[in-house]
Design a protein around this motif. Structure first.
Motif: not given
Lengths: 269, 382
Positions: A115, A166, A185, A192, A194, A246
């Motif tokens: 992540t 993601f 996430a 992923s 963010v 996603q």
């Protein structure tokens, strides 16, 4: 577990400036981990260099503070060594998309399960306010004293086109959304990303006359909108937030494990 | 039982040795003349249950092996000059954070892109001082395939013993030359495994508190102990510190753990040194030509000897001084502009008797080249 149990309290107060958004990111990240019921030993956190990277020192996970831009490259080795653990990689915008841009797109392309949290304050804070690939055209910075002529990246588009499975964007104003997004996430199997818009009142705010931390956070409220909202159709300048991508794709460590199972014990060709 | 005999190029021998030593993680990037190492490990590692990854660049490869090593894997990367330059910052990280790993540099002509397919030993000083800041480093080399094997195993052993990056400085001739390798039996060469902490879960573990002997028991990252690892100056828990006493203690520890053990780390090979009037000092592929010259001269009764360096850093200065004390002249044979010659000059009592036989044009140095220089030293003309 109480939130404070995740913090290495002896390093408080932290080094972030008053009004910095990074503390909000740390707070929401802890809440996401707590909501998921993860143990502190389940998480390896790998960071690079910069204001964002200091988060590793404050959280009581397995923490690896590496070189500027290289967090994802170190994390790749760590993940291949411990594919069973959750890897969280907090980065700044310069860390992730300038010096670490190559590692970022390739980690996304491999879809290796980790992540990446990009704390985007649109400036190099630790070194005192130089422009980053996210500062934007016309913005002011100590190294752009006559206005920045560099165009900015769009982290969501960059991550998406590089293959991340993601991709989300949120802001420090939308802390509750951030918790939910970080939870998704972290459990997502694959790479992923963010992006968190995080205010730097000390340098970006001051250089660009954006007001104090509260005013900067209000600008996130007014300047962003959920993905696909009517507001966006009426005002294309609004920045969309939410989960953009996603999807499931083969994950790198899982695929490598399949290769091992296929050829293990075979003699040399 | 008859031993297995293989006919391989040096790069392949390095891979066989790494597997013998227990390597289970490799990250690399294609580069001439080291690519065969990357290719062979891509094939071999998953068969042994190990992991291989071709990273997006040389920097990432170095970073990935550090990450994997932290989790407990025996890790390695391989490259040549330009890639070795790119890895330097992360090599410094491995020095500072004390992460065992092995970096192979199959040297080619430089600077810059230089001569990718040609031999050179131009990276000797870069191996020593390529990364910034005061530090100690271990660098080894070899002149034949049996030694490439033994030295590669030794590199893993030293990396684990001293918790440090170890550089294997081979060269294009060694990497691509094919010769016989008598495959050592399992157990024939001792393997040193990582010293792991005996501190139990729930007890305060100090990842950066050296024992009295300077060694640091490790806890596999991601295991029962949570701790911090950083390239910043750090305290015994691994947390950043600006305390001058902590900084001084850490710097001394990082250098002393290697420099105080030169006699245990540094290896040389001695050929006919007892009564030698003239001594050749060489290492890597040029040591083959040097040895040829020495054996040829000995047959004619000329008292020439060879000191072959297997360890370049830490430089075995005392040993070189002792072994060369009676020589009338010392000729350093190397494929650069005198990088080890300068170290020899610093080591011996009379630097005026140290000479250089070298080549810097991408070609190999022949026994005739060396003989001609010896004639010049002796005032005989060529």
């Amino acid at each position: 577990m109480a939130v404070r149990d995740y913090i290495r309290e002896r390093f408080m107060p932290h080094i972030w400036c008053p009004g910095c958004g990074h503390g909000i990111v740390m707070n929401t990240l802890i809440r996401a981990v707590e909501n998921l019921g993860l143990r502190k030993n389940d998480i390896i956190m790998v960071s690079g260099i910069g204001c964002s990277a200091r988060i590793t020192g404050y959280l009581d996970f397995h923490t690896l503070h590496t070189l500027h831009g290289r967090a994802l490259a170190f994390a790749t080795g760590v993940k291949l060594g411990r594919p069973d653990l959750h890897i969280i990689v907090p980065m700044g915008d310069g860390d992730a998309t300038a010096i670490g841009g190559n590692h970022f797109i390739h980690a996304a392309r491999r879809n290796i399960d980790m992540t990446a949290i990009i704390m985007n304050n649109r400036i190099y804070g630790m070194t005192g306010g130089q422009y980053s690939p996210l500062s934007g055209y016309g913005r002011m910075a100590t190294t752009a004293p006559y206005g920045n002529i560099d165009q900015a990246f769009d982290i969501v588009e960059l991550a998406w086109s590089a293959g991340a499975t993601f991709v989300a964007r949120t802001t420090t104003y939308h802390a509750h959304d951030m918790v939910t997004i970080l939870e998704k996430a972290i459990v997502h199997k694959g790479f992923s990303v963010v992006e968190v818009l995080s205010q730097c009142p000390t340098y970006y705010g001051r250089k660009n006359k954006l007001g104090d931390a509260v005013e900067m956070m209000k600008s996130y409220q007014k300047g962003t909108t959920p993905i696909g909202s009517n507001a966006k159709k009426q005002n294309p300048d609004l920045v969309e937030r939410g989960i953009f991508v996603q999807e499931e794709k083969p994950e790198y460590c899982t695929e490598y494990e399949k290769i091992i199972q296929k050829v293990k014990g075979e003699k040399q060709r | 039982m008859t031993k297995q005999i293989l006919f391989l190029q040096g790069n392949d021998v390095c891979v066989e040795a790494a597997i013998y030593a227990g390597v289970n993680f490799f990250a690399g990037y294609p580069i001439t003349p080291a690519t065969e190492i990357v290719e062979r490990l891509a094939e071999q590692l998953p068969r042994k249950g190990g992991k291989f990854i071709q990273m997006e660049d040389e920097i990432a490869s170095m970073c990935a092996i550090i990450g994997a090593s932290l989790t407990g894997m025996k890790s390695m990367t391989a490259t040549s000059g330009p890639g070795f330059s790119l890895k330097q910052e992360a090599i410094g990280y491995a020095v500072m954070a004390e992460i065992p790993c092995v970096i192979v540099n199959v040297q080619r002509g430089g600077p810059s892109t230089g001569m990718p397919t040609c031999v050179s030993q131009g990276d000797v000083m870069q191996a020593r001082w390529g990364t910034h800041g005061d530090h100690a480093i271990i660098t080894m080399t070899a002149s034949n395939h049996q030694d490439v094997f033994a030295t590669t195993v030794e590199a893993f052993n030293l990396a684990e013993t001293y918790r440090t990056p170890v550089i294997l400085l081979f060269d294009e001739v060694i990497g691509h030359m094919r010769e016989r390798l008598i495959m050592p039996e399992p157990g024939e060469i001792p393997l040193i495994e990582r010293l792991r902490t005996s501190v139990k879960e729930g007890t305060d573990y100090h990842p950066y508190l050296p024992r009295d002997d300077g060694r640091l028991p490790m806890s596999d990252f991601g295991g029962v102990h949570r701790f911090n690892v950083t390239g910043l100056v750090h305290d015994m828990w691994g947390f950043p510190s600006n305390n001058p006493n902590i900084a001084h203690g850490l710097m001394r520890h990082l250098v002393d753990k290697i420099e105080n053990h030169v006699s245990e780390i540094a290896k040389v090979k001695e050929y006919y040194l007892d009564d030698a009037d003239g001594i050749l000092i060489s290492y890597g592929s040029p040591a083959r030509s040097a040895r040829h010259v020495v054996e040829n001269r000995r047959k004619r009764g000329i008292r020439l000897g060879l000191l072959e360096l297997q360890t370049l850093w830490p430089f075995p200065a005392e040993k070189v001084r002792d072994l060369c004390s009676k020589a009338k002249y010392i000729l350093v044979v190397e494929l650069n502009m005198g990088q080890i010659m300068q170290e020899v000059k610093k080591a011996v009592e009379d630097p005026g008797k140290v000479f250089l036989a070298n080549k810097i044009d991408g070609t190999f140095i022949s026994p005739t080249d060396i003989r001609n220089i010896i004639r010049l030293i002796q005032g005989k003309g060529v």
